[in-house]
Design a protein around this motif. Structure first.
Motif, PDB file in Angstrom:
ATOM      1  N   ARG A  33      10.004  89.845  17.432  1.00 43.72           N
ATOM      2  CA  ARG A  33       9.671  90.522  18.684  1.00 43.72           C
ATOM      3  C   ARG A  33      10.920  91.009  19.419  1.00 43.72           C
ATOM      4  N   LEU A  34      10.884  92.272  19.773  1.00 40.35           N
ATOM      5  CA  LEU A  34      12.001  92.887  20.482  1.00 40.35           C
ATOM      6  C   LEU A  34      11.999  92.445  21.935  1.00 40.35           C
ATOM      7  N   ASN A  35      13.175  92.046  22.433  1.00 36.59           N
ATOM      8  CA  ASN A  35      13.302  91.660  23.835  1.00 36.59           C
ATOM      9  C   ASN A  35      13.381  92.899  24.724  1.00 36.59           C
ATOM     10  N   ASP A  36      13.254  92.674  26.012  1.00 31.93           N
ATOM     11  CA  ASP A  36      13.261  93.790  26.957  1.00 31.93           C
ATOM     12  C   ASP A  36      14.596  94.509  27.001  1.00 31.93           C
ATOM     13  N   ASP A  37      15.677  93.835  26.558  1.00 29.50           N
ATOM     14  CA  ASP A  37      16.989  94.491  26.577  1.00 29.50           C
ATOM     15  C   ASP A  37      17.121  95.534  25.472  1.00 29.50           C
ATOM     16  N   GLY A  38      16.172  95.564  24.555  1.00 33.48           N
ATOM     17  CA  GLY A  38      16.175  96.556  23.492  1.00 33.48           C
ATOM     18  C   GLY A  38      17.186  96.324  22.392  1.00 33.48           C
ATOM     19  N   LYS A  39      17.991  95.253  22.490  1.00 31.51           N
ATOM     20  CA  LYS A  39      19.020  95.028  21.465  1.00 31.51           C
ATOM     21  C   LYS A  39      18.952  93.637  20.837  1.00 31.51           C
ATOM     22  N   THR A  40      18.159  92.736  21.409  1.00 27.11           N
ATOM     23  CA  THR A  40      18.001  91.405  20.820  1.00 27.11           C
ATOM     24  C   THR A  40      16.527  91.156  20.521  1.00 27.11           C
ATOM     25  N   VAL A  41      16.300  90.186  19.622  1.00 27.64           N
ATOM     26  CA  VAL A  41      14.934  89.818  19.263  1.00 27.64           C
ATOM     27  C   VAL A  41      14.730  88.322  19.487  1.00 27.64           C
ATOM     28  N   ARG A  42      13.449  87.935  19.587  1.00 27.00           N
ATOM     29  CA  ARG A  42      13.089  86.547  19.854  1.00 27.00           C
ATOM     30  C   ARG A  42      13.156  85.716  18.579  1.00 27.00           C
ATOM     31  N   ALA A  43      14.353  85.642  18.026  1.00 24.57           N
ATOM     32  CA  ALA A  43      14.604  84.876  16.808  1.00 24.57           C
ATOM     33  C   ALA A  43      15.246  83.553  17.171  1.00 24.57           C
ATOM     34  N   MET A  44      15.119  82.594  16.262  1.00 23.78           N
ATOM     35  CA  MET A  44      15.785  81.303  16.474  1.00 23.78           C
ATOM     36  C   MET A  44      16.174  80.696  15.124  1.00 23.78           C
ATOM     37  N   ASP A  45      17.319  80.024  15.100  1.00 22.84           N
ATOM     38  CA  ASP A  45      17.796  79.278  13.932  1.00 22.84           C
ATOM     39  C   ASP A  45      18.123  77.857  14.360  1.00 22.84           C
ATOM     40  N   VAL A  46      17.714  76.885  13.548  1.00 24.10           N
ATOM     41  CA  VAL A  46      18.065  75.486  13.800  1.00 24.10           C
ATOM     42  C   VAL A  46      19.268  75.138  12.944  1.00 24.10           C
ATOM     43  N   LEU A  47      20.295  74.587  13.576  1.00 21.87           N
ATOM     44  CA  LEU A  47      21.558  74.275  12.899  1.00 21.87           C
ATOM     45  C   LEU A  47      21.755  72.767  12.817  1.00 21.87           C
ATOM     46  N   PHE A  48      22.191  72.321  11.622  1.00 14.77           N
ATOM     47  CA  PHE A  48      22.382  70.894  11.345  1.00 14.77           C
ATOM     48  C   PHE A  48      23.839  70.591  11.011  1.00 14.77           C
ATOM     49  N   PRO A  49      24.250  69.326  11.174  1.00 15.89           N
ATOM     50  CA  PRO A  49      25.600  68.937  10.741  1.00 15.89           C
ATOM     51  C   PRO A  49      25.718  68.999   9.226  1.00 15.89           C
ATOM     52  N   GLY A  50      26.868  69.439   8.746  1.00 10.89           N
ATOM     53  CA  GLY A  50      27.151  69.424   7.312  1.00 10.89           C
ATOM     54  C   GLY A  50      26.506  70.526   6.518  1.00 10.89           C
ATOM     55  N   ILE A  51      25.568  71.263   7.129  1.00 10.65           N
ATOM     56  CA  ILE A  51      24.814  72.238   6.348  1.00 10.65           C
ATOM     57  C   ILE A  51      24.652  73.572   7.056  1.00 10.65           C
ATOM     58  N   VAL A  69      21.601  72.045  17.016  1.00 10.65           N
ATOM     59  CA  VAL A  69      21.587  73.204  17.911  1.00 10.65           C
ATOM     60  C   VAL A  69      20.507  74.190  17.460  1.00 10.65           C
ATOM     61  N   ILE A  70      19.819  74.791  18.430  1.00  8.44           N
ATOM     62  CA  ILE A  70      18.918  75.908  18.146  1.00  8.44           C
ATOM     63  C   ILE A  70      19.485  77.143  18.837  1.00  8.44           C
ATOM     64  N   LEU A  71      19.891  78.121  18.035  1.00  7.76           N
ATOM     65  CA  LEU A  71      20.345  79.398  18.578  1.00  7.76           C
ATOM     66  C   LEU A  71      19.153  80.346  18.676  1.00  7.76           C
ATOM     67  N   PHE A  72      19.115  81.156  19.732  1.00  7.94           N
ATOM     68  CA  PHE A  72      17.990  82.073  19.903  1.00  7.94           C
ATOM     69  C   PHE A  72      18.469  83.413  20.465  1.00  7.94           C
ATOM     70  N   ASP A  73      17.575  84.389  20.432  1.00  9.98           N
ATOM     71  CA  ASP A  73      17.837  85.756  20.904  1.00  9.98           C
ATOM     72  C   ASP A  73      19.022  86.396  20.178  1.00  9.98           C
ATOM     73  N   TYR A  74      18.808  86.643  18.906  1.00  7.49           N
ATOM     74  CA  TYR A  74      19.817  87.256  18.046  1.00  7.49           C
ATOM     75  C   TYR A  74      19.800  88.781  18.172  1.00  7.49           C
ATOM     76  N   PRO A  75      20.901  89.440  17.772  1.00 11.49           N
ATOM     77  CA  PRO A  75      20.903  90.906  17.721  1.00 11.49           C
ATOM     78  C   PRO A  75      19.814  91.416  16.775  1.00 11.49           C
ATOM     79  N   ALA A  76      19.090  92.425  17.204  1.00 14.05           N
ATOM     80  CA  ALA A  76      17.996  92.967  16.396  1.00 14.05           C
ATOM     81  C   ALA A  76      18.503  93.525  15.064  1.00 14.05           C
ATOM     82  N   ASP A  77      19.718  94.047  15.042  1.00 16.36           N
ATOM     83  CA  ASP A  77      20.243  94.711  13.842  1.00 16.36           C
ATOM     84  C   ASP A  77      20.456  93.763  12.674  1.00 16.36           C
ATOM     85  N   ILE A  78      20.547  92.457  12.929  1.00 17.99           N
ATOM     86  CA  ILE A  78      20.807  91.522  11.834  1.00 17.99           C
ATOM     87  C   ILE A  78      19.581  90.663  11.517  1.00 17.99           C
ATOM     88  N   LYS A  79      18.436  91.038  12.089  1.00 17.28           N
ATOM     89  CA  LYS A  79      17.224  90.258  11.858  1.00 17.28           C
ATOM     90  C   LYS A  79      16.099  91.141  11.312  1.00 17.28           C
TER      91      LYS A  79
END
Length: 477
Positions: A380-398, A365-375
């Motif tokens: 890059r700040l999104n137009d909503d002013g509260k999320t950023v253009r971040a992404m994390d790749v998630l793997f099984p077991g890890i 899974v790739i999660l994207f558009d995280y809250p700006a406060d935890i990144k």
């Protein structure tokens, strides 16, 4: 006479030819059969000596761990588990090994014991396999980027900036103990230090790599990074290696494409070039899983996990959608999560990430558009002013294995974020300059190399996938 390593000889069918081999004794039984390994493969080669014509002195010196030279005739093996063996005609002891003192005897050792003997642990099957896989993965990293037009950049190890903003950095100073000069307000006067300012060991080469991406188009770093986090978990090291590509004119979607393609490429390379080692590690992990309670056992073997990542498309899900899934999941409703999900904005834990991958979507899974406060500030700040253009790749077991983002390319927005986070803009003036002179959309990600090796080898503790782990209260070797 053929002078070959064990890996080459085991694949040979040049029977009746004389061979010359040097290696270390793994076992010696019946005063006749020597199992030799030279590190080229996880497999040993059996060497058969004529003990009646071998001196008593030589026989006594053939002990586990001893370095020896063998000359003999390559023959078809009469035993099981191997196709060839060496009929020894000449044997020389190159380096003795006292069996009463040598700690790596042919028996099972705990990983804790082997960490205490890290200078010798790579002689075991498990750690020999891990380090060969690590080596091949390292080559695969460079191979991928070099073949895809990236430029390798050696970013500074000593830095005056904190890329992550966490503050958990190792200070670098030339001041003598207890003799650091102080300012009028009692603070250390770093202007008199070697570099004329406060400096630390880097936690990331990303900021510097961005400068190269904004000139060469594609750049990547692959080097040591350091974090002074006082953590003794199985997931943390004080010294580790980071892979960090940066690409100009690439947005978050392109970043997600790059991370998926990169990971699949390096894992495919390992599967192709580390077959014996991965088969051994797969078997080791299967046996280890049997000792766990049923509820804690993995549904997949090591090789199945690797193929799971390579063969599946990575599912792309927004953070907001993931929070809704987790909030309404059975484990959350039944309070099975150690960290319950109650509201939007929380940082996800490994248990949440693994649930999304292993139970809900059943694919990476790739999660994207995280809250700006935890990144971090540079995302890059999104137009909503509260999320950023971040992404994390998630793997099984890890759980999380890659973290990245589209970088904030707008000068005014980045400056505002820097001020809001209390970062001294004088310390990152050059980073801001990138947004003044020919700014453009650009993106990149970071992948902890040890996390990748850990996933590929199936090891449960990150200290077992780096040659000499650096952790709190431990800088041995």
């Amino acid at each position: 006479m053929m002078k070959r390593n064990v890996a080459e000889i085991l694949k040979s069918d040049a029977f009746l030819q004389e061979v010359h081999l040097k290696g270390w004794v793994r076992t010696f039984r019946s005063n006749r059969f020597i199992a030799i390994n030279d590190g080229s493969t996880i497999n040993n080669i059996q060497c058969v000596i004529d003990f009646e014509n071998t001196s008593e002195e030589i026989l006594k010196r053939i002990t586990t761990g001893a370095a020896i030279s063998i000359k003999g005739i390559l023959a078809e093996s009469q035993g099981k588990g191997q196709s060839v063996e060496i009929q020894v005609s000449e044997i020389e002891i190159l380096g003795d090994c006292n069996p009463d003192e040598y700690p790596i005897q042919p028996k099972k050792h705990s990983f804790e014991f082997l960490r205490e003997n890290a200078h010798l642990r790579v002689r075991t099957n498990t750690f020999g396999a891990i380090m060969r896989v690590r080596s091949k993965l390292s080559f695969a990293v460079h191979k991928y980027f070099q073949e895809n037009g990236f430029n390798y950049v050696n970013t500074p190890i000593i830095t005056g900036s904190d890329a992550e903003g966490a503050g958990e950095m190792f200070r670098v100073t030339n001041f003598e103990d207890n003799k650091a000069p102080v300012t009028e307000d009692g603070k250390i006067d770093f202007s008199k230090d070697f570099f004329g300012k406060e400096t630390n060991l880097t936690v990331s080469g990303q900021l510097e790599a961005e400068t190269f991406a904004m000139a060469l188009g594609k750049a990547y770093t692959f080097g040591p990074t350091f974090r002074a986090e006082n953590s003794n978990t199985t997931r943390h090291l004080a010294e580790f290696w980071m892979i960090e590509p940066e690409v100009a004119f690439m947005d978050l979607d392109g970043n997600m494409d790059l991370s998926e393609d990169f990971i699949k490429s390096v894992l495919s390379y390992a599967l192709e070039h580390c077959k014996d080692d991965l088969a051994f590690l797969d078997q080791r992990l299967t046996q280890e899983e049997k000792s766990k309670p049923q509820a804690e056992r993995s549904d997949m073997s090591l090789l199945e996990k690797l193929k799971f990542v390579i063969d599946n498309n990575f599912k792309r899900v927004s953070y907001t959608e993931a929070i809704d899934i987790l909030r309404n999941s059975k484990p959350n409703k039944k309070k099975k999560f150690q960290y319950p999900i109650n509201e939007w904005g929380v940082d996800l834990q490994s248990e949440h990430e693994r649930f999304l991958v292993e139970k809900h979507f059943k694919c990476p899974v790739i999660l994207f558009d995280y809250p700006a406060d935890i990144k971090a500030f540079y995302m890059r700040l999104n137009d909503d002013g509260k999320t950023v253009r971040a992404m994390d790749v998630l793997f099984p077991g890890i759980g999380e294995i890659v973290g990245g983002s589209q970088r904030e390319e707008r000068y005014d927005v980045l400056l505002e974020k820097i001020k809001a986070m209390g970062i001294d803009e004088k310390e990152v003036w050059w980073y801001l300059d990138l947004r003044k002179f020919g700014t453009a959309v650009h993106s990149g990600f970071g992948l902890g190399f040890e996390r990748l090796v850990q996933f590929t080898t199936g090891m449960g503790n990150i200290r077992d996938v780096i040659p000499f782990p650096r952790t709190p209260q431990n800088a041995e070797f």
